[in-house]
Design an enzyme around this catalytic site. Structure first.
Site, mmCIF file in Angstrom:
data_model
loop_
_atom_site.group_PDB
_atom_site.id
_atom_site.type_symbol
_atom_site.label_atom_id
_atom_site.label_comp_id
_atom_site.label_asym_id
_atom_site.label_seq_id
_atom_site.Cartn_x
_atom_site.Cartn_y
_atom_site.Cartn_z
ATOM 1 N N SER A 168 0.859 -1.188 0.000
ATOM 2 C CA SER A 168 0.000 0.000 0.000
ATOM 3 C C SER A 168 0.892 1.234 0.000
ATOM 4 O O SER A 168 2.097 1.133 0.256
ATOM 5 C CB SER A 168 -0.834 -0.009 1.292
ATOM 6 O OG SER A 168 -1.382 1.249 1.579
ATOM 7 N N TYR A 227 -1.926 -0.935 10.252
ATOM 8 C CA TYR A 227 -1.944 -1.104 8.797
ATOM 9 C C TYR A 227 -0.578 -0.745 8.209
ATOM 10 O O TYR A 227 -0.044 -1.474 7.371
ATOM 11 C CB TYR A 227 -3.050 -0.222 8.213
ATOM 12 C CG TYR A 227 -3.364 -0.470 6.750
ATOM 13 C CD1 TYR A 227 -4.018 -1.631 6.340
ATOM 14 C CD2 TYR A 227 -3.032 0.473 5.776
ATOM 15 C CE1 TYR A 227 -4.328 -1.845 5.004
ATOM 16 C CE2 TYR A 227 -3.342 0.266 4.437
ATOM 17 C CZ TYR A 227 -3.993 -0.898 4.053
ATOM 18 O OH TYR A 227 -4.301 -1.106 2.731
#
Ligand SMILES: NC(=O)c1ccc[n+]([C@@H]2O[C@H](COP(=O)([O-])OP(=O)(O)OC[C@H]3O[C@@H](n4cnc5c(N)ncnc54)[C@H](O)[C@@H]3O)[C@@H](O)[C@H]2O)c1
Length: 319
Positions: free
Chosen positions: A147, A164
């Site tokens: 990401s 995350y």
């Protein structure tokens, strides 16, 4: 890898989003695909759509698995071997993921670890489970989804996103290190790290649903703080009722999907093109390319308000 015709692919998180689009494009090109997901209903829909699009000879198989559990991924690999009657797999897309905030200081520890375990251990266990089958491919590929949060440990000032970001940095580091590991020890396998920008999927809503189901209930004070971090700085969170905050979160999920700069289908196009072109690093979207370039200019400044303001001004960030 010039063509996917006649190849065999396994995709985690194939129920929706980019995983579904990858499955659709691969079967359309004549590649047989096995997907796993926690949602049987979403996978049935992916399988139905694949049935409409698949080229002759391509099959689609589904398997319920939670990627944070090694036993589930070993079960998925065994199922692929048996269901597709194959001794090898050519492409493994470790794509499943959930997103979400949460502070290491006063957040909900169970949620923090759930996000980390799905996003990191899902990739690690997926790679390990399919390794014996990849070793038997003439041209094996491990495609791991990181990401922008694997390049930049932030989603903007004032917002806690450490679970995350930690997981996506781990995915990127692992996948980059596999380049040399495979070259030395399994030269028939290559690894690719996928770095999506802002892609139009239901990830915000799906993750909130899954976290609500999987983790113990978050107390409302923690939830208020997490949602409030996404509101305008001048917003008085105390003035909002719990119901209003939940409605704000639902609307944020809807807008995330609607306002995305790159569709899930376009993202799958870019990912498959990157594999064909043998690129180990696949940036998805102009926002990913913009951030990647700018992170290198003056690294000491990338966690300042000025850097974030520049992203908003120059690249319409966060809109
Ligand atoms: N959408 C974006 O803007 C974006 C940006 C950067 C990275 N990503 C990453 O891309 C990947 C795909 O996300 P997406 O945007 O298509 O989201 P999505 O929610 O549409 O798809 C993710 C899929 O993974 C499944 N899943 C979640 N937890 C799972 C688990 N424990 N086991 C098995 N399956 C599970 C979900 O059910 C869903 O079908 C994720 O790794 C995500 O972190 C997305």
């Amino acid at each position: 890898m010039q063509t996917f015709r006649g190849k065999i692919a396994a995709i985690t998180g194939g129920g929706t989003g980019m995983g579904r689009e990858l499955a659709l494009q691969l079967v359309n090109e004549g590649c047989s695909v096995a997907i796993c997901d926690v949602s049987e209903t979403d996978m049935s829909e992916t399988a139905r759509l694949c049935g409409e699009r698949s080229a002759s000879g391509a099959t689609i198989a589904t398997f319920v698995a939670d990627v944070s559990k090694e036993a589930d991924l070993l079960g998925f690999a065994a199922y692929v071997r048996e269901k597709l009657a194959t001794d090898h797999v050519d492409l493994v897309f470790n794509n499943a993921g959930i997103t979400g905030g949460g502070s290491i200081v006063d957040g909900n520890r169970a949620q923090w670890e759930r996000i980390f375990n799905v996003c990191w251990f899902g990739v690690y266990y997926g790679t390990l489970a399919f390794l014996p089958l990849l070793l038997k491919s003439e041209d094996g590929r491990v495609i791991n989804t990181s990401s922008l949060c694997g390049l930049w440990g932030s989603v903007g000032p004032g917002k806690a996103y450490s679970a995350y970001c930690a997981a996506k940095f781990a995915v990127r580091g692992f996948t980059e290190a596999l380049i040399n590991d495979f070259a030395a020890n399994a030269p028939n396998i290559k690894s690719h790290v996928v770095v999506p920008g802002y892609i139009g999927t239901g990830i915000v809503t799906n993750s909130a649903d899954l976290l609500g189901r999987d983790a113990p209930p978050t107390d409302m004070a923690v939830l208020r703080k997490a949602i409030g971090a996404h509101m305008a700085p001048e917003a008085d969170i105390a003035a909002y009722t719990d119901e209003q905050l939940k409605a704000f979160a639902a609307e944020r999920g809807r807008k995330f999907q609607e306002n995305a700069r790159t569709s899930a289908s376009k993202a799958a196009d870019i990912i498959l093109a990157g594999i064909r072109e043998d690129r180990w690093r696949i940036l998805v979207g102009d926002d990913a390319e913009f951030l990647d370039r700018n992170l290198r200019v003056e690294p000491e400044r990338i966690y300042t308000q000025e850097f974030y303001d520049m992203l908003v001004a120059e690249a319409n960030w966060g809109s």
